[in-house]
Design an enzyme around this catalytic site. Structure first.
Site, short mmCIF file in Angstrom:
data_model
loop_
_atom_site.label_atom_id
_atom_site.label_comp_id
_atom_site.label_asym_id
_atom_site.label_seq_id
_atom_site.Cartn_x
_atom_site.Cartn_y
_atom_site.Cartn_z
CB SER A 1 1.52 8.40 20.51
OG SER A 1 2.15 8.19 19.27
CB SER B 1 0.97 6.73 9.67
OG SER B 1 -0.05 5.91 9.11
CE LYS B 2 0.11 5.99 17.13
NZ LYS B 2 -0.75 7.04 17.58
NE ARG B 3 -2.70 5.04 6.46
CZ ARG B 3 -2.15 6.22 6.20
NH1 ARG B 3 -2.70 7.29 6.66
NH2 ARG B 3 -1.06 6.33 5.46
CG ASN B 4 2.10 1.97 7.11
OD1 ASN B 4 2.08 3.18 7.34
ND2 ASN B 4 1.92 1.48 5.91
#
Ligand code: GLU
Length: 316
Positions: A12, A253-256
């Site tokens: 993803s 997560s994708k935030r990182n």
């Protein structure tokens, strides 16, 4: 018995440290026993996992120097190796469960399912309360008409059955599925097959004997074991490893953004990334660069922590 391990990422986005650790551990665990490795792209959700992301993931794994015996670009007897191409197999398994009277349509909306008043378990997951389990035909027709979309399909989970197993790393784990989870989804209302069904069908069809993955999926395992049993399929062994946390103690997560290979790959070589991860996972004595091959001698599940692993500031 010959070991067959697998790595089954959902592309993803770009591969990130969590996926890379999973890829490394599944590879080491299988290879150390002289086993085979399968790569499967879990792109069931084609909107979130477009093809180009899957292709990028394959390039990234090659770049890391971790190889596979069966999978995309190599082929093999268990193919195709992308879930988006395996729908017929999931449909066949669904029909086998339907033939046992274990599947029913569910018309509940997202809002109903996630209402604050809905039962939740400790980890925040919603427990399905069985709203659509025993609808009469009339009630089902009425709910179908009101919802105006095709129903989702759920598995009728037997009451009072405790499904337990001994995880190869985390030890014993069990759930009373009816109480702790409820009837779970097999297919969503938009026709997408559920991860729980697809992963069982695929691991069994591909002859996987060892599943290595993050501890966030430990609580999915009893659902999968129930499906193995209902479908009469051979269960693999499971090894769940602890999750990586950022330096603030939050799950990666994708935030990182800096945990993705787009950033990491510019700063580090593949052995530098693997060496640091192996250090965090307890089997590289220091954070120095290592190839997957060179780690085979040091890898040992006993050295891998069982608690979540915090990535110290400045390591990456
Ligand atoms: N595709 C899942 C993920 O990337 C992993 C599934 C599994 O290992 O069972 O999170």
């Amino acid at each position: 018995m010959a070991v067959t391990g697998r790595f089954a990422p959902s592309p993803s986005g770009r591969i990130h440290l969590g996926n890379i650790l999973c890829c490394l551990l599944s590879w080491l665990s299988a290879r150390q026993k002289g086993g085979r490795v399968i790569l499967r792209i879990e792109d069931l959700d084609t909107a979130r996992c477009p093809r180009r992301y899957g292709e990028q993931m394959i390039r990234d794994i090659r770049w890391l120097g971790l190889d596979w015996d069966e999978g995309p670009e190599r082929g093999g007897p268990g193919g195709p190796y992308a879930q988006s191409l395996r729908t017929e197999l999931y449909q066949a398994a669904l029909e086998r469960l339907e033939a046992q009277g274990l599947v029913y349509p569910c018309f509940c909306t997202r809002a109903e399912l996630h209402a604050a008043s809905a039962p939740h378990r400790e980890d925040g997951q919603v427990i399905y309360p069985g709203t659509c389990r025993d609808l009469t035909e009339e009630q089902a027709a009425e709910r179908a008409c009101r919802s105006g979309r095709p129903p989702a399909l759920r598995l009728r989970v037997p009451a009072g059955v405790i499904i337990g197993f001994t995880d190869g790393h985390m030890g014993p784990y069990s759930e009373d599925l009816a109480r702790d989870c409820g009837d779970f989804l097999l297919r969503r209302s938009d026709g997408m097959f559920a991860y729980q069904l697809a992963v069982v069908v695929d691991d069994a069809a591909m002859g996987v004997t060892e599943v290595v993955r993050g501890a966030d999926l430990l609580s999915s395992t009893p659902r999968q074991l129930l499906l193995y049993r209902l479908l009469g399929l051979k269960e693999p062994a499971f090894c769940h490893f602890p999750l990586l946390l950022d330096s603030g103690g939050r799950r990666l997560s994708k935030r990182n953004a800096d945990a993705g290979l787009d950033t990491l790959g510019e700063r580090y070589t593949a052995p530098e990334i693997l060496g640091k991860l192996a250090y965090l996972a307890g089997f590289n004595p220091s954070a120095e660069p290592r190839t997957g091959e060179s780690l085979l001698a040091d890898f040992d599940w006993e050295k891998v922590p069982r608690e979540d692993i915090r990535i110290p500031e400045g390591l990456f």
